[in-house]
Scaffold this motif. Structure first.
Motif, short mmCIF file in Angstrom:
data_model
loop_
_atom_site.label_atom_id
_atom_site.label_comp_id
_atom_site.label_asym_id
_atom_site.label_seq_id
_atom_site.Cartn_x
_atom_site.Cartn_y
_atom_site.Cartn_z
N PRO A 19 0.82 -1.22 0.00
CA PRO A 19 0.00 0.00 0.00
C PRO A 19 0.85 1.27 0.00
O PRO A 19 1.92 1.32 0.61
N ALA A 20 0.37 2.28 -0.67
CA ALA A 20 1.05 3.57 -0.66
C ALA A 20 1.16 4.10 0.76
O ALA A 20 2.15 4.77 1.11
N GLU A 21 0.19 3.76 1.60
CA GLU A 21 0.22 4.22 2.99
C GLU A 21 1.46 3.68 3.72
O GLU A 21 2.10 4.40 4.49
N LEU A 22 1.80 2.41 3.46
CA LEU A 22 2.98 1.84 4.11
C LEU A 22 4.25 2.55 3.63
O LEU A 22 5.12 2.89 4.44
N LEU A 23 4.36 2.79 2.34
CA LEU A 23 5.54 3.49 1.82
C LEU A 23 5.66 4.87 2.45
O LEU A 23 6.77 5.32 2.79
N GLN A 24 4.54 5.55 2.63
CA GLN A 24 4.56 6.87 3.27
C GLN A 24 5.01 6.76 4.72
O GLN A 24 5.79 7.59 5.22
N GLN A 25 4.52 5.72 5.41
CA GLN A 25 4.92 5.53 6.81
C GLN A 25 6.42 5.22 6.93
O GLN A 25 7.09 5.71 7.84
N LEU A 26 6.92 4.40 6.01
CA LEU A 26 8.35 4.09 6.04
C LEU A 26 9.19 5.33 5.74
O LEU A 26 10.22 5.56 6.38
N GLN A 27 8.75 6.13 4.77
CA GLN A 27 9.48 7.37 4.46
C GLN A 27 9.46 8.31 5.65
O GLN A 27 10.47 8.96 5.96
N ALA A 28 8.32 8.39 6.33
CA ALA A 28 8.21 9.29 7.48
C ALA A 28 9.12 8.83 8.63
O ALA A 28 9.75 9.64 9.31
N ARG A 29 9.16 7.50 8.84
CA ARG A 29 9.98 6.98 9.96
C ARG A 29 11.47 6.98 9.63
O ARG A 29 12.30 7.30 10.49
N PHE A 30 11.83 6.65 8.39
CA PHE A 30 13.24 6.41 8.08
C PHE A 30 13.88 7.49 7.21
O PHE A 30 15.10 7.54 7.11
N GLY A 31 13.11 8.34 6.59
CA GLY A 31 13.69 9.40 5.78
C GLY A 31 14.61 8.86 4.72
O GLY A 31 14.26 7.98 3.92
N GLY A 32 15.87 9.32 4.72
CA GLY A 32 16.85 8.90 3.73
C GLY A 32 17.28 7.46 3.85
O GLY A 32 17.96 6.93 2.96
N GLN A 33 16.90 6.78 4.94
CA GLN A 33 17.21 5.36 5.09
C GLN A 33 16.24 4.47 4.32
O GLN A 33 16.41 3.25 4.30
N CYS A 34 15.24 5.05 3.71
CA CYS A 34 14.27 4.30 2.92
C CYS A 34 14.34 4.78 1.47
O CYS A 34 14.23 5.97 1.19
N SER A 35 14.55 3.83 0.55
CA SER A 35 14.69 4.19 -0.86
C SER A 35 13.71 3.41 -1.72
O SER A 35 13.51 2.21 -1.53
N THR A 36 13.10 4.12 -2.67
CA THR A 36 12.25 3.47 -3.68
C THR A 36 12.87 3.61 -5.07
O THR A 36 12.22 3.32 -6.07
N ALA A 37 14.12 4.06 -5.12
CA ALA A 37 14.80 4.22 -6.42
C ALA A 37 14.95 2.85 -7.09
O ALA A 37 15.30 1.86 -6.45
N LEU A 38 14.68 2.80 -8.38
CA LEU A 38 14.70 1.53 -9.10
C LEU A 38 16.07 0.85 -9.01
O LEU A 38 16.15 -0.37 -8.81
N ALA A 39 17.15 1.60 -9.16
CA ALA A 39 18.48 1.00 -9.12
C ALA A 39 18.75 0.33 -7.78
O ALA A 39 19.32 -0.77 -7.72
N VAL A 40 18.35 0.98 -6.69
CA VAL A 40 18.54 0.42 -5.36
C VAL A 40 17.68 -0.83 -5.18
O VAL A 40 18.12 -1.86 -4.66
N ARG A 41 16.44 -0.74 -5.64
CA ARG A 41 15.54 -1.89 -5.52
C ARG A 41 16.03 -3.08 -6.35
O ARG A 41 15.98 -4.22 -5.90
N GLU A 42 16.53 -2.82 -7.54
CA GLU A 42 17.03 -3.92 -8.38
C GLU A 42 18.26 -4.57 -7.77
O GLU A 42 18.43 -5.79 -7.84
N GLN A 43 19.12 -3.75 -7.17
CA GLN A 43 20.30 -4.31 -6.49
C GLN A 43 19.89 -5.27 -5.38
O GLN A 43 20.55 -6.29 -5.14
#
Length: 474
Positions: A19-43
């Protein structure tokens, strides 16, 4: 486009929505420690296995503390979204692939050595610490950690896969060398198992339950390990043989005579050629045993003389010593790079790897029959083995665009494992089950044992969010 794996090896469970809500919660809690960038996800959506066509995770969270892990798991649990622990990505059986989607939880930043207790021969570390970093931290105390799977794997990943390696014949595997754990459960609770004591009769052995669970029962956040004194004397030797059979028969005789050899590695002629080219060595390009002896100077000399005599009885053609630390390091580095050396012999290839382990009395029968099959198939391969404890590895080098070669490699893989099981061995000595060996685990363990494993999994992780789709299916 790489040819996909055969259908029976592909995940059959649909991706779970994140859910988009979870991604928002993770971004809020972790800030720069949470990445949705495709290159990072593929790695974080691939490892050293041959699996292709598996989508990357929806996001990557870089945990820096136990609390980070607990918070990430709690947030994912609220939405019943999978969490896949990630160390350095060196697994070979698809352990860290997000086959049902979800969040990759990277613990590589949790890389501190927390305490060294030299008097008790223990060290406590975070899961992202690598084995080489552990040894660097304890070297000044005259100690070392012997588990050596080849890759500079993380300690958390090594515990999760019950890794072993070249020293297992003398020092055992992670199963014998993990004393205690800190683990985050599927509910996000932090629990501790075991202690720094050398033994205990207190309750269920939860430490052993999590060691080898491949992240399906909890996320390891702290590990207490056994240490050993650095040997007074160390000597390494290479010994070439006229055939693989002669090398294996020598190994069996050494073990059955009780020689406390520290390492005993088999390298076939093709692998020796690859290692020579890759590491700029000039080893004899024949089947070879690479051995190491630990102990007092007199003890090492006695072990070496015994092994030399046994090797001569089996037709050994050369026995060469590496006594300086630099020479030994060069030899073992070359051995650990055998996988990459083999890949370079066929540019652009992929390796379909397998490992099995059999009782030492059946090693020659299993290994020689498997070599004969590989030769008859005509597919390029390499063979290395921790033969001192009955464990060996085949790697079949395939054109990743050839469905026929992939199918042939999988058939050879199946035959090797089936033979090992028929000889009362195991389908994997150290790589673990992951995705690739799920069908073999059922054959090895039986339906009753699989049912027990499922019951444990469902009790500890009722929503199946911890590395789902691995080891067995629900």
């Amino acid at each position: 486009m790489n040819a996909p794996l055969p259908a029976h090896l592909l995940p059959t469970v649909a991706l779970r929505a994140v859910p988009a809500e979870l991604l928002q919660q993770l971004q809020a809690r972790f800030g720069g420690q949470c990445s949705t960038a495709l290159a990072v996800r593929e790695q974080h959506g691939r490892d050293e296995s041959a699996f292709t066509h598996v989508p990357p995770p929806a996001a990557v969270v870089f945990a820096e503390s136990t609390q980070d892990v607990a918070d990430a798991v709690q947030l994912c649990a609220q939405h019943r979204v999978p969490v896949i622990p990630f160390g350095v990505g060196s697994s070979l059986e698809g352990h860290l692939l997000a086959v049902q989607g979800g969040i990759s939880l990277d613990v590589s930043r949790m890389n501190r050595v927390l305490s060294v207790n030299a008097e008790d021969l223990t060290v406590t570390v975070q899961p992202g610490v690598t084995r080489q970093a552990v040894n660097q931290a304890v070297k000044s105390e005259g100690l070392f950690f012997p588990i050596d799977p080849g890759a500079d794997a993380s300690i958390g990943g090594m515990a999760a896969t019950r890794a072993s390696g070249t020293n297992a014949v003398r020092y055992g595997t992670m199963r014998e060398n993990v004393l205690a754990l800190e683990v985050v459960t599927a509910r996000g609770e932090v629990v501790r198992t075991g202690s720094r004591a050398k033994k205990s009769s207190a309750g269920y052995d939860l430490t052993r339950l999590f060691v080898g669970a491949e992240g399906t029962l909890g996320v390891i956040t702290e590990v207490t390990l056994k240490l050993y004194p650095l040997p007074e004397a160390i000597s390494a030797a290479t010994c070439s043989f006229p055939s693989i059979e002669a090398a294996v028969r020598t190994t069996i005789a050494v073990i059955q005579m009780g020689v406390p050899i520290a390492r005993c590695e088999l390298i076939d002629a093709a692998s020796v050629r690859a290692v020579n080219a890759h590491s700029k060595l000039n080893l004899r390009e024949e089947p070879m045993l690479l051995m190491e002896f630990h102990g007092s100077p007199a003890g090492v000399q006695e072990q070496a003389e015994t092994v030399q005599e046994i090797a001569r009885d089996h037709g050994a053609q050369a026995f060469e010593w590496a006594t300086t630390p630099e020479e030994r390091t060069r030899l073992w580095t070359a051995r650990h790079n055998a996988f990459f050396a083999a890949l370079q012999t066929r540019p652009g290839c992929k390796a379909i790897t397998t490992d099995t382990c059999v009782p030492i009395s059946r090693l020659a029968d299993c290994l020689l029959a498997s070599v004969a099959e590989a030769e008859a198939a005509g597919l390029p391969y390499f063979l290395v083995g921790h033969v001192g404890d009955g464990n060996f590895h085949f790697g079949y080098l395939i054109d990743p665009d050839s469905a026929d070669e992939r199918a042939l490699a999988e058939r050879l893989n199946h035959q090797v494992v089936a033979r090992a099981l028929a000889m009362q061995g195991t389908c994997t000595g150290e790589h673990g089950i992951g995705l690739h060996k799920m069908e073999f685990l059922r054959t090895e363990a039986g339906d009753g044992a699989i049912a027990l494993m499922r019951a444990v999994k469902q009790a500890l992780d009722p929503d199946n969010i911890l590395n789902p789709g691995k080891i067995f299916s629900l």
